[in-house]
Each structure stands twice: as C-alpha cells, then as structure tokens.
Design a protein around this motif. Structure first.
Motif, mmCIF file in Angstrom:
data_model
loop_
_atom_site.group_PDB
_atom_site.id
_atom_site.type_symbol
_atom_site.label_atom_id
_atom_site.label_comp_id
_atom_site.label_asym_id
_atom_site.label_seq_id
_atom_site.Cartn_x
_atom_site.Cartn_y
_atom_site.Cartn_z
ATOM 1 N N GLY A 78 -10.075 45.495 45.046
ATOM 2 C CA GLY A 78 -10.745 45.126 44.668
ATOM 3 C C GLY A 78 -11.695 45.570 43.592
ATOM 4 N N ALA A 79 -12.523 46.381 43.315
ATOM 5 C CA ALA A 79 -12.247 46.845 42.570
ATOM 6 C C ALA A 79 -13.265 48.215 42.584
ATOM 7 C CB ALA A 79 -13.501 46.146 41.642
ATOM 8 N N ILE A 80 -13.280 49.234 41.560
ATOM 9 C CA ILE A 80 -14.003 50.686 40.718
ATOM 10 C C ILE A 80 -14.148 50.941 39.371
ATOM 11 C CG2 ILE A 80 -13.344 52.923 40.809
ATOM 12 C CD1 ILE A 80 -10.540 52.526 41.917
ATOM 13 N N ALA A 81 -15.858 50.911 39.958
ATOM 14 C CA ALA A 81 -16.897 51.064 38.397
ATOM 15 C C ALA A 81 -17.030 52.829 38.538
ATOM 16 C CB ALA A 81 -17.695 50.205 38.465
ATOM 17 N N LEU A 82 -17.179 53.011 37.701
ATOM 18 C CA LEU A 82 -17.167 54.407 36.834
ATOM 19 C C LEU A 82 -16.892 54.884 35.486
ATOM 20 C CD1 LEU A 82 -14.780 57.024 38.518
ATOM 21 C CD2 LEU A 82 -14.321 55.003 38.020
ATOM 22 N N GLY A 83 -16.813 55.867 35.048
ATOM 23 C CA GLY A 83 -16.402 56.501 33.493
ATOM 24 C C GLY A 83 -17.761 57.237 33.390
ATOM 25 N N GLN A 84 -17.702 58.446 32.093
ATOM 26 C CA GLN A 84 -18.184 59.424 32.071
ATOM 27 C C GLN A 84 -18.029 59.533 30.025
ATOM 28 O OE1 GLN A 84 -18.374 63.883 32.703
ATOM 29 N NE2 GLN A 84 -19.868 63.802 31.421
ATOM 30 N N PRO A 85 -18.216 59.034 28.815
ATOM 31 C CA PRO A 85 -20.318 59.730 29.643
ATOM 32 C C PRO A 85 -20.799 58.535 29.313
ATOM 33 C CG PRO A 85 -19.246 59.278 27.191
ATOM 34 C CD PRO A 85 -17.572 59.356 27.556
ATOM 35 N N TYR A 86 -20.113 56.615 29.586
ATOM 36 C CA TYR A 86 -20.787 55.950 30.388
ATOM 37 C C TYR A 86 -19.669 54.365 30.577
ATOM 38 C CZ TYR A 86 -19.034 55.222 25.270
ATOM 39 O OH TYR A 86 -18.287 55.097 23.593
ATOM 40 N N SER A 87 -20.010 53.786 31.761
ATOM 41 C CA SER A 87 -20.001 52.702 32.327
ATOM 42 C C SER A 87 -19.953 51.965 33.083
ATOM 43 C CB SER A 87 -18.798 53.626 33.124
ATOM 44 O OG SER A 87 -19.964 54.451 34.165
ATOM 45 N N ALA A 88 -21.484 52.246 32.919
ATOM 46 C CA ALA A 88 -22.603 51.181 33.727
ATOM 47 C C ALA A 88 -22.273 50.091 32.964
ATOM 48 C CB ALA A 88 -23.762 52.050 34.371
ATOM 49 N N ALA A 89 -23.279 49.757 31.987
ATOM 50 C CA ALA A 89 -22.804 48.693 31.367
ATOM 51 C C ALA A 89 -22.129 48.203 31.386
ATOM 52 C CB ALA A 89 -23.178 49.014 29.427
ATOM 53 N N THR A 90 -21.199 48.366 32.441
ATOM 54 C CA THR A 90 -19.328 46.670 32.126
ATOM 55 C C THR A 90 -19.466 46.248 33.289
ATOM 56 O OG1 THR A 90 -18.314 48.484 33.457
ATOM 57 C CG2 THR A 90 -17.713 48.123 31.271
ATOM 58 N N GLY A 110 -13.796 54.640 26.489
ATOM 59 C CA GLY A 110 -14.487 56.240 27.562
ATOM 60 C C GLY A 110 -14.088 57.083 27.245
ATOM 61 N N GLN A 111 -12.767 57.585 26.436
ATOM 62 C CA GLN A 111 -13.113 59.768 26.523
ATOM 63 C C GLN A 111 -11.472 60.006 27.597
ATOM 64 O OE1 GLN A 111 -14.836 61.978 24.677
ATOM 65 N NE2 GLN A 111 -16.487 61.143 23.565
ATOM 66 N N LEU A 112 -11.235 59.268 28.452
ATOM 67 C CA LEU A 112 -11.165 59.703 29.503
ATOM 68 C C LEU A 112 -9.775 58.599 30.128
ATOM 69 C CD1 LEU A 112 -13.857 61.165 30.453
ATOM 70 C CD2 LEU A 112 -11.282 62.280 30.833
ATOM 71 N N GLY A 113 -9.446 57.997 29.336
ATOM 72 C CA GLY A 113 -8.804 56.844 29.647
ATOM 73 C C GLY A 113 -9.048 55.624 30.372
ATOM 74 N N SER A 114 -8.864 54.482 31.627
ATOM 75 C CA SER A 114 -9.701 53.332 32.035
ATOM 76 C C SER A 114 -11.217 54.357 32.550
ATOM 77 C CB SER A 114 -9.145 53.414 32.690
ATOM 78 O OG SER A 114 -7.860 52.529 31.541
ATOM 79 N N GLY A 115 -12.364 54.014 31.808
ATOM 80 C CA GLY A 115 -13.664 54.145 32.649
ATOM 81 C C GLY A 115 -14.065 52.344 32.793
ATOM 82 N N GLY A 116 -15.201 52.141 33.068
ATOM 83 C CA GLY A 116 -15.735 51.029 33.020
ATOM 84 C C GLY A 116 -15.316 50.264 34.427
ATOM 85 N N PHE A 117 -15.729 48.889 34.137
ATOM 86 C CA PHE A 117 -14.461 48.333 35.880
ATOM 87 C C PHE A 117 -13.350 48.154 35.356
ATOM 88 C CE2 PHE A 117 -15.321 44.906 38.581
ATOM 89 C CZ PHE A 117 -15.744 45.315 39.187
ATOM 90 N N LEU A 118 -12.457 48.858 36.667
ATOM 91 C CA LEU A 118 -11.341 48.495 36.894
ATOM 92 C C LEU A 118 -11.252 47.594 37.931
ATOM 93 C CD1 LEU A 118 -10.220 52.400 36.605
ATOM 94 C CD2 LEU A 118 -10.839 50.024 34.581
ATOM 95 N N HIS A 119 -10.867 46.250 37.744
ATOM 96 C CA HIS A 119 -10.413 45.386 38.779
ATOM 97 C C HIS A 119 -8.971 46.041 39.286
ATOM 98 C CE1 HIS A 119 -8.676 41.298 39.794
ATOM 99 N NE2 HIS A 119 -8.835 41.969 40.990
ATOM 100 N N THR A 120 -8.697 46.050 40.639
ATOM 101 C CA THR A 120 -7.474 47.012 41.232
ATOM 102 C C THR A 120 -7.076 45.949 41.861
ATOM 103 O OG1 THR A 120 -8.803 47.482 43.372
ATOM 104 C CG2 THR A 120 -8.923 49.349 40.961
ATOM 105 N N GLU A 121 -6.295 46.192 43.331
ATOM 106 C CA GLU A 121 -5.289 45.354 43.465
ATOM 107 C C GLU A 121 -5.716 44.521 44.930
ATOM 108 O OE1 GLU A 121 -1.679 47.790 44.734
ATOM 109 O OE2 GLU A 121 -0.976 48.173 43.079
#
Ligand SMILES: [Zn+2]
Length: 469
Positions: free
Chosen positions: A160-172, A147-158
């Motif tokens: 829960g989770a964080i889903a975000l990212g530009q220019p795309y991330s939703a498809a995860t 995603g060009q900015l390091g980690s984007g998409g769906f990130l499993h965290t300690e």
C-alpha cells in the motif's frame, strides 16, 4: 519524532529549491489594493514551506489510491480566511497534476511553480473573508528525500502506502499550507481496494464499499499541524476499542505476530497516555491510537496526531519498547496540542518528549529522572545549542537530550509543585495552539515567581556546562 539510526543529512536540495521560490515571493501591490500572498511562510528552517496571506480552518480531503499502479487521485476542499487582501495565493503541492481549481465555486486560474500551486481567483479576496478552495488532482505521489530524516512524504510500500514526515510531508498527497503555524481541522476520506486497511488521524467514521473499493473515513476535529497528518494503507490488523469514552484504534501489519513486540507495545497506549495525563493534564484529543509499520525507510517514529506511526527499528530486539510509545504519546501534549510556531523552538517538542521517557522509566521501576539527568549531563556537548539549533541539527541530541536536561533543571529550580503546575498550565492555556520558548519562560516565571531567564539561557544556549541546580 524519534530516530532509530541514520545521521541527520543537511537538506541542501531544499535550500537550493527555496532560493528559487524566495526570489519570486515578495508581495507586490496591485492597483486595486489586492496583492499576491507570499509563497513562503518565512521560517528559515523550511524555506519554501507554508504560504502567506491566509489561515486554513479546515481540510476536507477525499483521496483514492490504487497501490498496484501507485496512482492517487484526490479532491481537497480547503476552507480558509484571508489575513490580507489577496489577488492570488499559494498552496504547497509536491508533484501531482492539478486538473481544476475553484474558489467559492467559481473556476480559478492556476499554475505550478515548483512545489507551489498558485491560485488566482476571479475576484480579489478581502482581508478577513472566508473562502473555500477546491482542488482536483491526480498522479503518482512522491517521497520527500529532503525531509531531513531519510524518507518522508508519500512512500509506496509492498502492500500500500505510508505518508508521513517531519518537518513536512503533507504536500506530497494534498494541497496544503504546509507549516505548523497554520493548524486546521481535517476530514479525511480514503478509498482503497477492498481488503486493504486505510488509516489516518482522529476519530474513525463510517466505512462503505462499492465496486470493489472501500472508503475509510477519519476526522481530526482538534486543530492539527500539517506534518502531523498521516495516511497508512495496507494489510493491517486493526484493533478498535474505547478508552475514557474515546475511540482507540491501533494497527499492526498482518505479517507481524499478534503477540509480537509491536502489538504488545501498542497495546499499552491507553495506560501510558493515562500516566502522562497524570503529569501533563487531560489528554488533548478525541481519539487514541498507534500504527506500527514495517517499511525500513521509516527509520523513525512520528507523533502523527492521535495516532503515532512507529517504524520497524524500535522493535528489533523482540521486546516491547515502551520508551518510544511514551515519547510519541508525550508529543500529543508537547508538539501536537501545543505546537511550535517556528521550527527553531523544536526543543519544546523533543525536550519534553524525551523527559517524558525519563518519567516513565522511573515510574516503571528503572532509573530515576534525576539519575538520567546526572548521566546525560556528564555526556553533553555544551557547544551545541538546544534553542535555534540550526537546520542541520533539527533532530540533534542538543534538541532532545539537552532539551530534557533543561526541563529537569527547571524542575530542580522551581520545585515539583511549581514544575508540574507549569506543565499543566502550559498544556491548558496553549491547548490547540502554537507557542514559543519565550512563552514558556514567561509562564514559568509567572507560576514560580522567579526570574528564570538566566536559567533557560544557560541550559538552552550557554556554551559551557551550566551550574547544577
Ligand atoms: Zn520526538
């Protein structure tokens, strides 16, 4: 979007994957006049992203996430209109197993082709017809390291989770036409174990619990580009209130102090949004907010619609960071309400968001916008273009700083009255839609009565330092 560190990495993996997709995406006409929709929307900055042949009106998403198992199951109801006579069409979906697809309640054939979900309805879809696709899916969602900015998409965290990212991330995390040119409204239901918070975009709805799980509801009723969707699940301290008659929801991780720099920065959200509304015109959405996260992989802040997400890097000094809040809130007008139609125009987002930081700094008793302009002008590498910067420079300084220089050059050229009229007319006329640089030039010329093409050319793409206006 604002980065905290990490240089831009060229997205080689995307280019390779896209070449494979592109080879199979040329529509071939079937005998009955229906043909397959393209597997790619045709934006060279994001090969493979988006699809052709239809326009999405609404996503109704119900996702269930189990953090310990990192397992997501979902049902997406996508309502769209065919823009071509379609024998089949694609949705973008990264990973995740699809178990069933229906189109207008009839079972539809489906298969996967890389990051594409290919759906063949029982009957062709006539041009102009409105149809509903329901996709049932599950699996372990993945990040998008491309995603060009390091980690984007769906990130499993300690927690829960964080889903975000530009220019795309939703498809995860859901099947989507993943390009900003196809905006849609969203209804989002997120079910998580009791005790965890689940935040997303827009207006909060009712929350219900059953069997040890809680369902959180959110609705974004103003058209939203898919990369501006977000999902944040975990232990958060959520603050809910009302501002200007609209809900305001901010969230800070429980582990951070209630009086820390994250909480005190986000607490200024309404005040800064009002300041920007005074310059840009009415706030364009039905809710306000912001979410601070601690996961170090989020090395940026992103203007997720109505509720920006702020990575940990902006608050390391221990002091509030109002610059980044101003930047992400400015995007609600520039980038979100008025979105790019193609990524080559990303300076329309970042140039104005950076300029908003200068406006806030001046308002806050710091450097004037003029002084920032002079300082940055002296440091600019004019060999790098602001407009059409190239994939590798999507988040480069030519887009941000040189973009802001172009904005101030416009202001100096047309004067304050015309300049702020241009901004307010832009956000009013283009509200909820998409726009290009040519659209902005045309509007600026219409409002000011001046021929501004040479000015924009010099400041956006000229190879040498432009004459100071
Ligand atoms: Zn930005």
């Amino acid at each position: 979007m604002r980065r905290t560190s990490a240089p831009v990495r060229p997205g080689l993996a995307v280019a390779v994957a896209a070449a494979v997709v592109l080879a199979g995406c040329l529509p071939s006409r079937d005998d009955d006049g229906f043909h397959p929709g393209a597997a790619d929307i045709g934006d060279p900055y994001v090969p493979g992203a988006g699809n052709g042949g239809y326009d999405v009106d609404n996503y109704r998403l119900a996702v269930d996430y189990d953090p310990p198992g990192d397992r997501l199951s979902g049902r997406a109801v996508v309502t769209a209109t065919a823009t071509e006579p379609l024998s089949r069409f694609n949705l973008d979906l990264v990973g995740l197993d699809v178990t069933a697809v229906t189109v207008d309640d009839a079972r539809a054939e489906h298969h996967r082709d890389g990051d594409e979900l290919v759906v063949t309805p029982e009957r062709g879809l006539a041009r102009g017809s409105r149809f509903t696709v329901e996709v049932t899916y599950a699996g372990v969602p993945t990040a998008r390291p491309d995603g060009q900015l390091g980690s984007g998409g769906f990130l499993h965290t300690e927690d829960g989770a964080i889903a975000l990212g530009q220019p795309y991330s939703a498809a995860t995390w859901f099947p989507v036409n993943d390009h900003p040119s196809d905006k849609a409204t969203y209804e989002i239901e997120v079910t998580v174990p009791d005790g965890l918070e689940a935040l997303s975009n827009g207006v909060p709805g009712g929350r219900t619990s059953a069997g040890g799980r809680t369902t959180w509801r959110w609705a974004e009723r103003t058209p939203m580009a898919s990369y501006l969707s977000t999902l944040v699940i975990g232990d958060y301290r959520v603050t809910t209130g009302t501002h200007a008659g609209k809900p305001i929801v901010t969230a800070v991780p429980e582990r951070l102090a209630a009086t820390g720099p994250e909480a005190s920065s986000l607490a200024r959200t309404a005040e800064i949004a009002d300041f920007l509304a005074g310059r840009f015109g009415p706030y364009p959405f039905e809710s306000y907010g912001g979410i601070a996260v601690t996961d170090p992989r989020v090395g940026y802040a992103l203007e997720t619609q109505s509720r920006p997400v702020y990575g940990p890097g902006f608050f390391r000094s221990g002091q509030p960071n109002l610059g980044v809040v101003t930047h992400e809130l400015a995007h609600q007008w520039f980038g979100n309400s008025v979105a790019v139609a193609r990524w080559r125009d990303i300076w329309l987002n970042e140039g104005f968001a950076t300029y908003a930081e200068w406006l806030w700094e001046e308002h806050d008793g710091g450097r004037t916008a003029q002084r920032n302009f002079e300082l940055r002008y002296a440091m600019t590498d004019w060999s790098r273009p602001t407009l059409d910067p190239g994939r590798g420079q999507l988040f480069g300084s030519a887009v941000y700083t040189r973009g802001a220089l172009a904005v101030h050059a416009l202001r100096r050229t047309v004067g304050d009255d015309a300049f702020f009229t241009i901004l307010r007319t832009w956000t009013a006329e283009r509200r909820g839609g998409n726009a290009t640089t040519d659209d902005l030039v045309a509007l600026a010329e219409r409002v000011s009565g001046k021929d501004l093409r040479p000015l924009f050319d010099a400041w956006l793409t000229g190879r040498t330092a432009p004459t100071l206006p």
